[in-house]
Write a protein that holds these residues in place. Structure first.
Motif, mmCIF file in Angstrom:
data_model
loop_
_atom_site.group_PDB
_atom_site.id
_atom_site.type_symbol
_atom_site.label_atom_id
_atom_site.label_comp_id
_atom_site.label_asym_id
_atom_site.label_seq_id
_atom_site.Cartn_x
_atom_site.Cartn_y
_atom_site.Cartn_z
ATOM 1 N N TYR A 94 0.500 -0.947 0.112
ATOM 2 C CA TYR A 94 -0.040 0.252 0.363
ATOM 3 C C TYR A 94 0.388 1.074 0.412
ATOM 4 O O TYR A 94 0.698 1.849 -0.539
ATOM 5 C CB TYR A 94 -0.594 0.201 1.365
ATOM 6 N N PHE A 119 -7.926 -2.750 8.174
ATOM 7 C CA PHE A 119 -8.561 -1.330 7.241
ATOM 8 C C PHE A 119 -8.797 -1.265 5.649
ATOM 9 O O PHE A 119 -8.159 -2.178 5.299
ATOM 10 C CB PHE A 119 -7.381 -0.448 8.249
ATOM 11 N N GLU A 120 -9.118 -0.569 5.113
ATOM 12 C CA GLU A 120 -9.493 -0.036 3.940
ATOM 13 C C GLU A 120 -7.664 0.474 3.617
ATOM 14 O O GLU A 120 -7.057 1.366 4.076
ATOM 15 C CB GLU A 120 -10.207 0.781 3.526
ATOM 16 N N LYS A 121 -7.733 0.691 2.346
ATOM 17 C CA LYS A 121 -5.901 1.316 1.393
ATOM 18 C C LYS A 121 -6.051 2.630 2.105
ATOM 19 O O LYS A 121 -5.270 3.165 2.252
ATOM 20 C CB LYS A 121 -5.958 0.438 0.099
ATOM 21 N N ASN A 122 -7.430 2.915 1.167
ATOM 22 C CA ASN A 122 -7.349 4.860 1.770
ATOM 23 C C ASN A 122 -7.931 5.087 3.478
ATOM 24 O O ASN A 122 -7.038 5.742 3.401
ATOM 25 C CB ASN A 122 -8.365 5.136 0.773
ATOM 26 N N GLU A 123 -7.996 4.241 3.458
ATOM 27 C CA GLU A 123 -8.221 4.806 5.061
ATOM 28 C C GLU A 123 -7.121 4.558 5.758
ATOM 29 O O GLU A 123 -6.654 5.761 6.303
ATOM 30 C CB GLU A 123 -8.946 3.509 6.144
#
Length: 434
Positions: free
Chosen positions: A23, A107-111
């Motif tokens: 990421y 968690f999400e990548k953008n998060e």
């Protein structure tokens, strides 16, 4: 300069490390991974990381313990706790210890990237704030120094103005005192001159008596000779001549001092006129003699100078200041040498002393207003900055050559032809009065 893209990932799970690296690398960050708290602290000690992504639950050393050490380091990084522990109490503890974020797995990548960007932005703002605060403190310190210096300069200026007022008052008093001294001195000088003539007549009469002593009866001649010897007539006549000569010399000295005082207190000092530089020096020597005679032997080497248009009173004050400074620089007994000469349409006045000399770092400062190396209360009140102004008013220059332990020479050069009236400022009266 710090690398704001370097991030240390601390997690004991290999898969989580790879996920973080993928990421973050894709977003342009440089990542370094550590599998334990100890390894993380070792990497942090040898490298700089502005941001650390830190797991809480790890074998050996917990994430909380690592967080404490990182935030207590000399250059603490921003720390985001990344954990599967979704506990508000744990999150609050982490934030109290200095963490800037608490990210719960999964968690999400953008998060993740939003947390990272926010943490790095926070760090940049803190760095800018520190720089601003440090710069502000430096500006405050510098401004404080400037204000303190301005306060000292103002105090020195007030002291100088007060001293100049005192000197102006003394100048007016000196004019009156000089006048009062002049009258009785005239009587004394006149009477001493008359007494000298009387002694000449008495000496002639005694000589006449000597011619008639042979005509006296022998016993009277012997009696007269014994009386002459007992009363020491010959000694009295001779000594009276010497006493009267010394008294006349003293009266002449008093007249010279009075004339010097009158010159310095004269009200026409703003009028330029033709004058002799050598006479200005003599006036200065007369007034300053009491300061010089106990400290130095004055050697004079005056050249044959033409008269120049100038302000003789002000130049005499300049010379007096330099002469008194020279005497004050001498420890014990020394020599002050004065030389004047004309060369290349300039008149030169060199005043040299065998005093303590001026340190090289002070030689450029001595002409600045308020600068002094003397003890408080020592000096004439006419600073070298004002000396420079008076010399410049005559179209001239003043230079200094000095060697510590050997002495100092001030050299003034004044052009033979210069319109002194054109350079006379409004403050000339106050300067001349000081």
């Amino acid at each position: 300069m710090e690398d704001t893209t370097a991030i240390l990932v601390v997690d004991d799970d290999q898969a989580t490390q790879e996920l973080f690296s993928r990421y973050l690398t894709g977003a342009g960050y440089l990542t370094t991974c550590a599998a334990s708290g100890r390894e993380a602290l070792e990497l942090f000690a040898g490298n700089f990381f502005p941001l650390v992504l830190l797991d809480i639950t790890m074998p050996g050393m917990s994430g909380m313990a690592v967080l404490r050490q990182l935030r207590n380091s000399d250059f603490p990084p921003e720390v985001i706790m990344v954990t599967a522990v979704d506990d508000p109490a744990v999150a609050a503890t982490a934030l109290e210890l200095g963490a800037c974020g608490y990210l719960v797995k999964p968690f999400e990548k953008n998060e993740l990237l939003i947390y990272v960007a926010h943490a790095l932005r926070l760090r940049e703002l803190e760095r800018a704030n520190r720089e601003y605060r440090d710069n502000l403190e430096q500006q405050v310190q510098e401004r404080t120094r400037q204000l303190e210096q301005a306060c000292r300069d103002l105090k020195a200026s007030q002291d100088q103005l007060l001293h100049q007022e005192k000197l102006a008052t003394i100048g007016h008093l000196a004019a009156g005192v000089a006048h009062e001294i002049n009258n009785p001195t005239g009587y004394i000088g006149s009477n001493l001159g008359t007494l000298t003539k009387y002694m000449g007549h008495i000496s002639g009469f005694i000589g006449l008596l000597d011619g008639f002593s042979s005509a006296l009866p022998p016993e009277k001649a012997v009696e007269l000779a014994l009386a002459r010897k007992d009363f020491k007539i010959d000694f009295l006549v001779e000594d009276s001549r010497d006493i009267l000569a010394e008294c006349l010399e003293g009266v002449g000295r008093i007249k010279k001092i009075v004339e010097g005082l009158k010159t310095f207190s004269r009200k026409d000092q703003n009028t330029a006129c033709l004058a002799s530089i050598n006479d200005c020096l003599e006036n200065a020597l007369t007034v300053a003699w009491n300061e010089l005679k106990y400290k130095a032997t004055v050697e004079k080497d005056y050249g044959d100078l033409p008269l120049i248009r100038c302000y003789p009173n002000q130049l005499a004050q300049v010379f007096m200041n330099l002469l008194v400074n020279a005497a004050q620089a001498i420890t014990g007994q020394g020599i002050i040498h004065i030389r004047t000469y004309a060369e290349n349409n300039l008149i030169y006045i060199a005043i040299a002393d065998t005093g303590c000399g001026i340190a090289p770092e002070n030689q450029k400062k001595i002409f600045a207003p308020f600068f002094t190396t003397k003890e408080e209360g020592v000096g004439t009140g006419l600073g070298l900055s004002i000396v420079t102004e008076i010399v410049a008013r005559h179209g001239g220059e003043i230079t200094v050559a000095s060697e510590v332990g050997k002495g100092t020479t001030f050299t003034i050069s004044i052009p033979l032809q210069h319109d002194a009236d054109a350079d006379q400022p409004e403050a000339a009266t106050a300067l001349a009065a000081g």
